[in-house]
Scaffold this active site. Sequence first.
Site, short mmCIF file in Angstrom:
data_model
loop_
_atom_site.label_atom_id
_atom_site.label_comp_id
_atom_site.label_asym_id
_atom_site.label_seq_id
_atom_site.Cartn_x
_atom_site.Cartn_y
_atom_site.Cartn_z
N ARG A 74 8.06 0.25 -11.52
CA ARG A 74 6.60 -0.25 -11.67
C ARG A 74 5.86 0.40 -12.59
O ARG A 74 5.85 1.79 -12.50
CB ARG A 74 6.00 -0.13 -10.33
CG ARG A 74 4.37 -0.54 -10.36
CD ARG A 74 3.77 -0.18 -8.99
NE ARG A 74 2.30 -0.94 -9.29
CZ ARG A 74 1.45 0.33 -9.12
NH1 ARG A 74 1.58 1.32 -8.61
NH2 ARG A 74 -0.09 -0.24 -9.47
N HIS A 118 -3.97 -0.81 -15.14
CA HIS A 118 -3.76 0.52 -14.24
C HIS A 118 -5.01 1.41 -15.14
O HIS A 118 -4.72 2.42 -15.55
CB HIS A 118 -2.54 1.24 -14.28
CG HIS A 118 -2.54 2.29 -13.25
ND1 HIS A 118 -1.32 2.22 -12.34
CD2 HIS A 118 -3.21 3.29 -12.86
CE1 HIS A 118 -1.55 3.27 -11.50
NE2 HIS A 118 -2.58 3.84 -11.81
N GLU A 163 -5.39 -0.65 -7.72
CA GLU A 163 -6.58 -0.04 -6.88
C GLU A 163 -8.03 -0.43 -7.42
O GLU A 163 -8.83 0.55 -7.86
CB GLU A 163 -6.28 1.51 -6.94
CG GLU A 163 -5.01 1.86 -6.23
CD GLU A 163 -4.88 3.53 -6.44
OE1 GLU A 163 -5.55 4.18 -7.27
OE2 GLU A 163 -3.64 3.97 -6.12
N ASN A 289 -0.96 0.97 -1.96
CA ASN A 289 -0.51 2.42 -2.52
C ASN A 289 -1.06 3.11 -1.20
O ASN A 289 -2.26 3.22 -0.70
CB ASN A 289 -1.48 2.76 -3.63
CG ASN A 289 -0.71 2.02 -4.81
OD1 ASN A 289 0.07 1.59 -4.80
ND2 ASN A 289 -1.59 2.39 -5.80
N TYR A 291 -1.37 7.10 0.53
CA TYR A 291 -1.20 8.38 0.45
C TYR A 291 -1.49 9.27 1.71
O TYR A 291 -1.16 10.15 2.00
CB TYR A 291 -2.05 8.97 -0.47
CG TYR A 291 -1.54 8.58 -2.04
CD1 TYR A 291 -0.42 9.41 -2.50
CD2 TYR A 291 -2.01 7.44 -2.50
CE1 TYR A 291 0.13 9.13 -3.62
CE2 TYR A 291 -1.24 7.16 -3.92
CZ TYR A 291 -0.20 7.75 -4.39
OH TYR A 291 0.23 7.64 -5.46
N GLU A 348 3.01 2.49 -4.14
CA GLU A 348 2.97 4.05 -4.35
C GLU A 348 2.80 4.85 -3.24
O GLU A 348 2.20 4.50 -2.27
CB GLU A 348 1.63 4.32 -5.22
CG GLU A 348 1.63 3.99 -6.59
CD GLU A 348 0.29 4.37 -7.36
OE1 GLU A 348 -0.45 5.45 -6.89
OE2 GLU A 348 -0.18 3.84 -8.22
O1 IFM Z 1 -1.99 9.11 -10.04
C1 IFM Z 1 -2.58 8.32 -9.22
C2 IFM Z 1 -2.46 6.86 -9.55
O2 IFM Z 1 -2.56 6.59 -10.97
C3 IFM Z 1 -2.97 6.00 -8.75
N1 IFM Z 1 -2.72 5.95 -7.45
C4 IFM Z 1 -2.83 7.29 -6.99
C5 IFM Z 1 -2.26 8.35 -7.80
C6 IFM Z 1 -2.42 9.71 -7.25
O3 IFM Z 1 -3.54 10.30 -7.35
#
Ligand code: IFM
Length: 443
Positions: A74, A118, A163, A289, A291, A348
């Site tokens: 990606r 992005h 995002e 995404n 985290y 992500e």
């Molecule tokens: O680096 C970023 C990415 O560009 C978008 N999502 C989160 C990642 C980590 O902060």
Amino acid sequence: MRFPRDFAWGVATASYQIEGAALEDGRGECIWHRFSHTPGTIADGSTGDVACDHYHRYRQDVALMADLGLNAYRFSISWPRVLPAGTGSVNPAGLDFYDRLVDELLAHGIQPFVTLYHWDLPQALQDRGGWENPDSVAWFADYAALMAGRLGDRVKHWITHNEPWVVSFIGNYLGIHAPGKRDLTAAYTVAHHVLLSHGAAVPLIRQAAPDAQVGITLYLCHVEPISDAEADRQAARRHDGYVNRWFLDAVFKGSYPQDMVTLVEPALQRIDPAAIRAAAVPLDFLGINYYTRILIAAAETAPFFAQEVRPAGLPYTAMGWEVYPEGLRALLVRVWREYGPRAIYITENGAAYDDPDVAEGIVEDPQRVRYYQLHLDACAAALAEGVPLRGYFAWSLIDNFEWAEGYRKRFGLVHVNYQTQARTLKRSALFYRDFISAQRAAG
Ligand code: IFM
């Protein structure tokens, strides 16, 4: 075998974070170029001018992916590399670069997943109001049609935006990202136009690339109240509305959540919330995404009356984000049940840690290995519950320009020496390679 045979195993990157060649071969200036060249915006004073020099080293980077056994990659297109002023004349050298990259990937058996936006908006468009300008919907749709027309014969997976919450709120409300505004009304206006531009672009991508799968990637977090107290629970609900539901509801239901509309009404004065129905076009997949978990307590501060808390004693990454893999499983199940996407990709997932130096040809990063292990387990658990998860993309292939944090925060499976541009595998890269190969062997 815990993952389907045709599962997409990939890594993700973004143009401004890795390409460098900031103004080379006719590329136009983007808002991150302008922003990072403004003193005081980036923690280490750096810019993306050179980054990982991927523009010149993409062959080496694709070879790395092939060595890891990946079947998907990606990446994002730099809008001002292909349309230096954002609209109008195209830059043939920019288009050629993405042609070469796609061909190189396919020659290695790696499926390209293209993200159109992005975050590197052409500065020329920002000068015309950027995403606050209603015309941005058409600017983006035209750009999407151009790229799908050019690459659609080979690229079968398209992601309109990366995002939208971060674009809108980190960039325009919190002022941490480009363009660096602190204005809630601007942020909601941006969010509205970004979402409408997604709705406008999807049919054009399908028209140019009829057999393509099209989706959007949302930043989603697993939100929990810090206690069972009713005030904390309500605050967590508001935070979830702010970050998650605003975007999920728009894309899947064509409306904004009413509780949030009521809460932030004064900031919606420049948009017609009902018009968001145009954002809810049928999608082939949702990109998520993920985290971290966000713990929320009730607070006095408008507009959300909610504040994030990070209790001591929990495991955190170098970004200060809690490691909470159970949140990934829970989020996947929730999104699938509440919104019913046809398919989901984790577009992500990954972690920054203060890695040790390269020693004997490798970087030992046991915490990142553990992070991946746990989150892949969470994916397997979600699959076992029936979630239509079709792929997983680690963030990121290589260490890169981590936006306002500069180069100090390293997310790569592969270490980058920014003096020499040497790439060195981290232990986590070997873990991911072996994990994928074990899955395939089991199939
Ligand atoms: O680096 C970023 C990415 O560009 C978008 N999502 C989160 C990642 C980590 O902060």
